[in-house]
Design an enzyme around this catalytic site. Structure first.
Site, PDB file in Angstrom:
ATOM      1  CG  ASN A  50       3.874  11.658  52.754  1.00 64.34           C
ATOM      2  OD1 ASN A  50       2.945  10.862  52.653  1.00 64.34           O
ATOM      3  ND2 ASN A  50       4.064  12.641  51.888  1.00 64.34           N
ATOM      4  CE  LYS A  52       6.567  11.633  49.298  1.00 63.35           C
ATOM      5  NZ  LYS A  52       7.538  12.243  48.346  1.00 63.35           N
ATOM      6  CG  HIS A 136       3.343  16.386  49.643  1.00 57.05           C
ATOM      7  ND1 HIS A 136       3.958  16.164  48.428  1.00 57.05           N
ATOM      8  CD2 HIS A 136       4.229  15.971  50.587  1.00 57.05           C
ATOM      9  CE1 HIS A 136       5.149  15.622  48.631  1.00 57.05           C
ATOM     10  NE2 HIS A 136       5.337  15.495  49.931  1.00 57.05           N
ATOM     11  CD  GLU A 138       5.004  13.522  45.995  1.00 55.25           C
ATOM     12  OE1 GLU A 138       6.209  13.214  46.009  1.00 55.25           O
ATOM     13  OE2 GLU A 138       4.135  12.897  46.644  1.00 55.25           O
ATOM     14  CD  GLU A 216       7.261  18.034  52.087  1.00 56.23           C
ATOM     15  OE1 GLU A 216       7.688  16.907  52.363  1.00 56.23           O
ATOM     16  OE2 GLU A 216       6.230  18.222  51.431  1.00 56.23           O
ATOM     17  N   GLY A 222      12.607  13.312  47.658  1.00 55.33           N
ATOM     18  CA  GLY A 222      12.799  12.051  46.976  1.00 55.33           C
ATOM     19  C   GLY A 222      14.015  11.992  46.071  1.00 55.33           C
ATOM     20  CB  SER A 262      16.099  14.022  50.890  1.00 51.44           C
ATOM     21  OG  SER A 262      15.489  13.817  49.641  1.00 51.44           O
TER      22      SER A 262
END
Length: 300
Positions: A50, A52, A136, A138, A216, A222, A262
């Site tokens: 990904n 992003k 996701h 985010e 996730e 991250g 991660s």
């Protein structure tokens, strides 16, 4: 060991405990990898990158694409896909080695028309792409902006839309740190809340490989902090067990569950040995050459 009296029985039990302990420590990884190999035979591993909202310049794209070249060596044992930024999808979709899929990071829920700023599955399919990522964290409220998070109901609508058009979906779920700190029951409850609306869809889905769940832990995305293999396996197994009850055993056995907190070349081998981890959704490391090492770890 022959047991002749109660004392011998106690000793025998103790020795069994010692042997078992040594096996689970010194041989545990090998045993787990054997289990993982059995997993691989039943469910083909899948690794996604990904990107992003990266990179900043289109001139950087050829280098990022080349990081995936060695991944093509493992496609017989592991599916590989890449999620470029929306602006870069059309540029790179034909630049990867054959067999590596390009997957947009989102789609809308209702096709072409008056949906400013959205992408339709109809358009994605017309461009020859076969996979879409949705849900996701985010996009589920992690931007830190006062905007509504994409709801579980919306995710279910998007999933059905994707499947109706014959595409594969990467369906992301996960929990924030305050939930993780409450323990596995709270983690499972959070994940279940994100999966409940798609239960009817999974029940009616004949080819279970068309939906991939990307678990996730939000607190690990991250941050460089990774769930331990024990934490990741515990959560993946809990999700799979819940699917067996809420959907059916066939779905639980066949659906693939990726880990996405991660993941990198250093932790991929241990995580790959976990029997309920079927691959990775990789963030920062997918922008580096080590993505090939991650694919190699799960493909072995």
């Amino acid at each position: 060991l022959q047991v002749h009296n109660p004392t011998d029985l106690v000793i025998a039990q103790y020795l069994k405990m010692v042997v078992f302990s040594r096996m689970t420590t010194s041989m545990g990884r090998a045993a787990a990898r054997s289990i993982g190999q059995t997993r691989t035979m039943a469910r083909k591993p899948i690794v996604g990158g990904n990107w992003k909202c990266n990179p900043a310049t289109s001139a950087s794209l050829p280098e990022l694409v080349s990081n995936f070249d060695k991944c093509a060596d493992y496609l017989d044992k592991c599916d590989v896909y890449v999620c470029p930024s929306n602006l870069h999808v059309a540029i790179v979709k034909d630049m990867f080695k054959a067999g590596i899929s390009v997957a947009p990071q989102n789609c809308n829920f209702g096709g072409c028309g008056a949906y400013t700023g959205e992408m339709a599955v109809d358009q994605i399919k017309d461009m020859g792409m076969t996979t879409v990522l949705i849900g996701h964290s985010e996009r589920r409220g992690e931007f830190g902006l006062p905007t509504p998070a994409e709801s579980n109901e919306l995710m279910a609508s998007k999933l059905q839309y994707i499947l109706d058009h014959g595409l594969q979906c990467i369906f992301c779920i996960g929990e924030p740190l305050p939930v993780r700190e409450k323990g596995i029951d709270a983690v499972l409850a959070e994940c279940v809340s994100q999966l409940e609306d798609i239960v009817p869809i999974l029940k009616n889905l004949e080819d279970k490989s068309r939906v991939v769940i990307a678990y996730e832990p939000v607190w690990a995305i991250g941050t460089g902090v990774t769930a331990s293999p024990e934490q990741a396996q515990e959560t993946h197994k809990a999700i799979r067990d819940w699917i067996a009850t809420a959907v059916d055993q066939k779905t639980a056995d066949e659906i693939r569950i990726q880990y996405g907190g991660s993941a990198n070349a250093a932790n991929a081998p241990e995580l790959s040995a976990c029997p309920d981890i079927d691959g990775f959704l990789v963030g920062g490391a997918s922008l580096k050459p080590e993505i090939a090492d991650i694919v190699a770890a799960i493909a072995k």
